[in-house]
Scaffold this motif. Structure first.
Motif: not given
Length: 572
Positions: A472-474, A518-521, A526-528, A552-553
């Motif tokens: 996802f970082e890519t 993880i997405a934010r890091a 990132g949201e849940c 975005t995740l």
């Protein structure tokens, strides 16, 4: 003064100027001529610098497998018209890329794979991994360069195979010492391979169309070859002329617009009721642009059907099903020929118009009843959230004419494919002959790379995210803003049935973790979401983040769902 014939020698033409280049620079110069826009891969490869010297940027992933997945997504969205090239390091890089190449081979994706190789002379040393020995069964051409002088011809051969015949990965292994070697070369004489499309003979087409015209209940099954040949408009015209319903294979989803009155949807493992009804009713099935591969994830064709097949690959003919007639042709060329022959045979006779009206009426009726049965799940207010509610809300939140969608393997595929209507050719990346978890993330990035003007959405389960999530970082680093929707239920969906004792005694199907953090890091958004009433607003916020340029995740807490369209008797 005169010269005798034996004495006179005309002056030789001036030799073309040659340039002294490394092997890697020779390959890079050819790729530049071929229009390569980026090189995808994972270090170390001498091609990254050689191409960067020519202003061709690298897309560096976290894993070789995802690099190949990105190339596949790119190749499929561009219908193979733009070159998708991948390079990885010899040894462990090639080993790790194997799964991605196997996936691309099963799904017929034209990728140029250029792994580096061990220095020449070390090829047969155990345990060195040689790509040319180990990738033969998942590529249609697999060779290694051994002399720098042969590089132009080998590249020409490789690219000819990428552009022609049944789409598939093509591999040329490049030993690292050869890439560093110097040679004087003249690339002015390099000839770019052209695309050549086979066309069926007139008599073959006549026989095929005549069978269709005499059928009581013909059906068209459209495969990925329709997308590869960019033949959706021709398919629509032919289906309308014959008044014939159209289903697609999982790989061919979006080849026929699913909002069309003659569309049945996708004939996958999970499928809408329209597919079951018309497949059962059909007496003749025309499979066009399809290999007709048998798979657990593709609806089998019953044995009582007369089966016609149009395919680019001669090895496809009759390989899994007995066929009444097989034609080797580009799908678009065949559809144009069939349309012309049908017009000639009908000669103004509009007797098929009444059949089309009946077919369209039956499709509307069956689809309406199907949706009515599933609407309680699609709009459920349960907590945890129903995965079908996620499907429904996503369908309301996106514009299918401007959004490319893909799914991952397993439950997300089976829950999404029967309901989502793909209306633009190539804007749905379906897959399923082999079902490695995690491919959807790379496919989505490849789609965004190919079509930066579109919104790209990937739906996956948490097991799939666990396979490739760090990549996802890519998407963030390479400016590929996509939306990944992760369905989190803390179980391996459906796997308890295959290991009931291990599940009961040891909780073998259990998983844990949170994914939005993880997405934010990693630097994305990132949201849940846990409340179904907040789901659509969360989707719209996340889509807004993507449109602003941020990967975005969206993590959705769902419950495990065992009911699937076409597979659950109580829902039929």
């Amino acid at each position: 003064m005169s010269f005798g014939a034996a004495e006179y020698e005309p002056p030789l033409p001036a030799a073309a100027p040659k340039t002294r280049l490394k092997g890697a620079q020779i390959v890079a110069a050819i790729l530049k001529q071929e229009g390569l826009k980026q090189i995808i891969g994972f270090p170390n490869s001498e091609l990254f610098d050689a191409l960067a010297e020519l202003d061709i940027p690298p897309i560096i992933t976290r894993t070789p497998r995802v690099a190949v997945n990105i190339a596949e997504g790119y190749a499929r969205v561009t219908s193979g018209r733009e070159l998708a090239a991948v390079t990885v390091q010899y040894g462990p890089g090639a080993e790790s890329a194997f799964g991605g190449i196997a996936q691309a081979f099963n799904d017929r994706s034209p990728i140029l794979f250029l792994p580096t190789g061990y220095p020449r002379g070390h090829e047969a040393v155990t345990p060195n991994f040689e790509a040319r020995r180990n990738f033969r069964n998942v590529t249609k051409w697999c060779e290694a360069a051994t002399r720098i002088q042969d590089l132009p011809q080998l590249m020409h051969s490789a690219l000819s195979r990428v552009r022609n015949g049944a789409p598939s990965p093509v591999l040329l292994e490049l030993p690292v010492d050869l890439l560093a070697e110097m040679a004087d070369v003249d690339l002015a004489d390099y000839l770019r391979p052209r695309r050549s499309l086979p066309q069926a003979g007139a008599e073959e087409i006549r026989e095929l169309v005549d069978i269709l015209l005499t059928a009581r209940n013909p059906l068209i099954l459209a495969g990925q070859g329709v997308l590869s040949s960019q033949a959706s408009a021709e398919l629509v015209a032919f289906a309308e002329l014959l008044g014939t319903p159209v289903a697609t294979t999982p790989n061919g989803k979006s080849a026929f617009p699913e909002n069309h009155p003659l569309s049945l949807g996708t004939a996958g493992r999970a499928r809408p009721a329209t597919v079951d009804h018309f497949v059962a009713k059909a007496d003749v099935v025309l499979a066009i642009g399809s290999s007709l591969t048998r798979s657990h994830y593709i609806l089998p064709i019953p044995a009582d059907k007369t089966l016609l097949q149009v395919t680019l690959g001669e090895a496809d003919l009759g390989k899994d099903y007995p066929i009444a007639q097989g034609v080797i042709s580009d799908a678009r060329a065949a559809l144009c020929q069939m349309h012309e022959r049908a017009l000639e045979a009908l000669a103004g006779d509009d007797r098929l118009r009444a059949r089309r009206a009946v077919v369209e009426r039956d499709i509307r009726r069956i689809r309406a009843a199907f949706l009515q049965r599933w609407m309680p799940l699609l709009t459920a207010d349960s907590v945890p959230i129903s995965p079908y509610r996620v499907v429904w809300e996503l369908m309301q939140a996106i514009d299918p004419e401007r959004t490319i969608v893909t799914h991952d393997a397993g439950n997300p595929r089976d829950q999404f494919t029967p309901f989502y209507q793909a209306v633009t050719p190539g804007f749905y990346l379906g897959w399923g002959k082999t079902t490695q978890l995690g491919n959807g993330l790379g496919f989505a990035m490849g789609a965004k790379l190919a079509r930066p003007d579109t919104t790209v959405v990937n739906i996956m389960g948490e097991a799939a995210f666990g396979m490739v999530g760090i990549d996802f970082e890519t998407a963030i680093r390479c400016n590929l803003p996509i939306l990944t929707v992760v369905l989190r239920n803390h179980v391996l969906g459906g796997y308890a049935a295959s290991m009931p004792v291990a599940t009961r005694k040891y909780g073998a199907n259990r998983m844990s973790g949170e994914y939005a953090p993880i997405a934010r890091a990693l630097g994305g958004h990132g949201e849940c979401v846990t409340d179904p009433t907040e789901l659509r607003a969360a989707l719209l916020r996340c889509l807004g983040e993507v449109r602003s340029g941020r990967a975005t995740l969206l993590e959705v807490v769902t419950h495990e769902e065992s009911r699937f369209a076409g597979l659950s008797p109580e829902m039929r």
